[in-house]
Write an enzyme that holds these catalytic residues in place. Structure first.
Site, PDB file in Angstrom:
ATOM      1  N   HIS A 268       0.824  -1.208   0.000  1.00 44.34           N
ATOM      2  CA  HIS A 268       0.000   0.000   0.000  1.00 44.34           C
ATOM      3  C   HIS A 268       0.865   1.268   0.000  1.00 44.34           C
ATOM      4  CE1 HIS A 268      -3.426  -2.552   0.496  1.00 44.34           C
ATOM      5  NE2 HIS A 268      -3.047  -2.948   1.706  1.00 44.34           N
ATOM      6  N   ASP A 319      -5.142  -8.211  -3.221  1.00 43.02           N
ATOM      7  CA  ASP A 319      -5.389  -7.984  -1.809  1.00 43.02           C
ATOM      8  C   ASP A 319      -6.668  -8.650  -1.322  1.00 43.02           C
ATOM      9  OD1 ASP A 319      -5.281  -7.049   0.775  1.00 43.02           O
ATOM     10  OD2 ASP A 319      -5.362  -4.937   0.282  1.00 43.02           O
TER      11      ASP A 319
END
Length: 446
Positions: A268, A319
């Site tokens: 991220h 994810d």
């Protein structure tokens, strides 16, 4: 040694699209030769029509989150309310049910052209935190699932020890915790690499691993030259809490304890200061962007351009599996940046494909995959150029077509180690992946 020849109608060879390419694949699953200018299929060759690219690397996956798709789209909420729903699903999983779910999820990945997955695995123990008879039963279930689905896996076994900056795990998190980093290291050291399997490490986050135990995880990875991944600055709340606890940003805290480096990937890297970006880049720490999850959870748009310019290699992950589509992840990274800056063209299609292929594989410890070159692992995928999404552009623009118009639905073939895993859009060992997903997810409902 016998060879299998694949004839590629069009192939992306890193810098350009070439028509008529023959790939000779040896019995050990590697590319023995790449021959261009082959106008017609050689006798006996396997014909792949469309654009063939190296296999896609999904550098960040939580397989069980696939069970949340749709469910977490009801109403509004935040990342933190989403997390409560996730915990509920996690509590229901057993090694057998996790195998069934992950096998279906990894089959969905193969159908999307993904040939390697980085599984960020923190669901280790039985409810309440009791170890299984095999302490790695859940990890072994994931490894077996990837094997049956025909894709490579890097099991990023995750240290998750605290509910936040030293606080004890809450009742949901007891399944995740080994108690200490030393106990984590002892358990994960029993996992063995094998064909198609790499074992790496992960620090769930600076929230979940106390500062004085970060170095233990980093040393374990260093000693084995293994990949090390970490959720990093996904939420501003994490940054604020870290500053309050340590007077440092999460990136600075990781740097203090030797976590950053060329084998480390921050997942991220969304809310970073200029100093954080400089630290990430100067240490060659990678960045895994997960745009479909980051937008689904309203996390924000990370500074991917600045990170790459500072020296951080980019990779991509699905994810939470809001969708499983690495072409969409690549497209979203560019389009998010266009929205943020109101300018176009931050990455070429070739640069985005490299993030999804070679750089993603490197982040997972598969440096010999992700390219169509002699000696590389024979992992590749073919995207249709005649679907309603892709028909029309001239073939020399096939890379741009794939990145900016195609989707996972356009994948026709996936080959892993020279083995045809997906043929004409059908998975060879999980022929009804949709039903497998439906059945394994239904089994988890209360």
């Amino acid at each position: 040694m016998p060879l299998t020849t694949y004839w590629l109608e069009h192939a992306w060879l890193d810098t350009n699209v070439e028509p008529g390419v023959a790939l000779d694949v040896s019995a050990d699953g590697r590319i023995a030769a790449v021959r261009t200018g082959v106008e017609a299929p050689p006798p006996g060759a396997v014909v792949l029509r469309g654009l063939t690219i190296p296999g896609l690397a999904n550098a960040h996956s939580h397989a069980f989150h696939r069970a949340l798709r749709g469910t977490v789209q009801v109403g509004s909420g935040t990342f933190w309310t989403w997390r409560e729903v996730m915990y509920d699903v996690a509590q229901r999983l057993t090694p057998d049910s996790y195998f069934a779910l992950a096998r279906a999820v990894y089959a969905e990945m193969a159908l999307a052209g993904i040939t390697a997955v980085g599984e960020f695995h923190y669901l280790h123990h039985a409810p309440g935190g009791t170890a299984y008879a095999d302490p790695n039963a859940m990890g072994e279930a994931l490894i077996a699932a990837a094997g049956e689905a025909g894709i490579r896996i890097t099991l990023l076994d995750t240290a998750y020890l605290s509910s936040g900056f030293g606080a004890a795990p809450d009742r949901h998190q007891l399944r995740f915790s080994d108690g200490t980093a030393e106990a984590w290291a002892e358990r994960v050291s029993a996992l063995k690499e094998r064909d198609g399997v790499r074992v790496g490490a992960a620090i769930h986050s600076v929230r979940a691993v106390p500062a004085d135990q970060l170095a233990t995880v980093a040393r374990w990875a260093q000693d084995r030259q293994a990949p090390l991944h970490v959720h990093l600055s996904e939420q501003t709340a994490e940054n604020d809490a870290c500053l309050a606890a340590h007077g440092r940003t999460p990136t600075q805290l990781l740097a203090d304890h030797g976590v950053l480096g060329a084998r480390t990937t921050g997942v991220h890297n969304t809310h970073m200061t200029d100093a954080d970006i400089a630290l990430i880049g100067s240490t060659s720490t990678g960045t895994c962007m997960c745009p479909t999850t980051e937008r689904d959870l309203a996390d924000g748009i990370g500074p991917a351009v600045a990170l790459q310019q500072a020296g951080s290699p980019l990779s991509l992950g699905s994810d939470s599996h809001a969708v499983i589509d690495l072409l969409e992840e690549a497209r979203a990274m560019e389009l998010n940046e266009r929205l943020r800056t109101r300018t176009r063209g931050h990455w070429t299609a070739a640069a985005l494909l490299r993030a999804a292929t070679a750089d993603g594989h490197a982040a997972l410890g598969w440096a010999d995959a992700g390219t169509l070159e002699t000696g590389a692992l024979a992992d590749f995928t073919t995207i249709a150029l005649d679907s309603v999404r892709t028909a029309g552009p001239v073939p020399r623009l096939a890379a741009e077509t794939a990145v900016f118009a195609a989707s996972a639905a356009d994948v026709r073939h996936t080959v892993v180690g020279g083995r045809h895993v997906v043929r004409d859009g059908v998975h060879g060992s999980v022929p009804d992946a949709a039903q497998a997903l439906a059945d394994s997810i239904a089994a988890l409902r209360g």
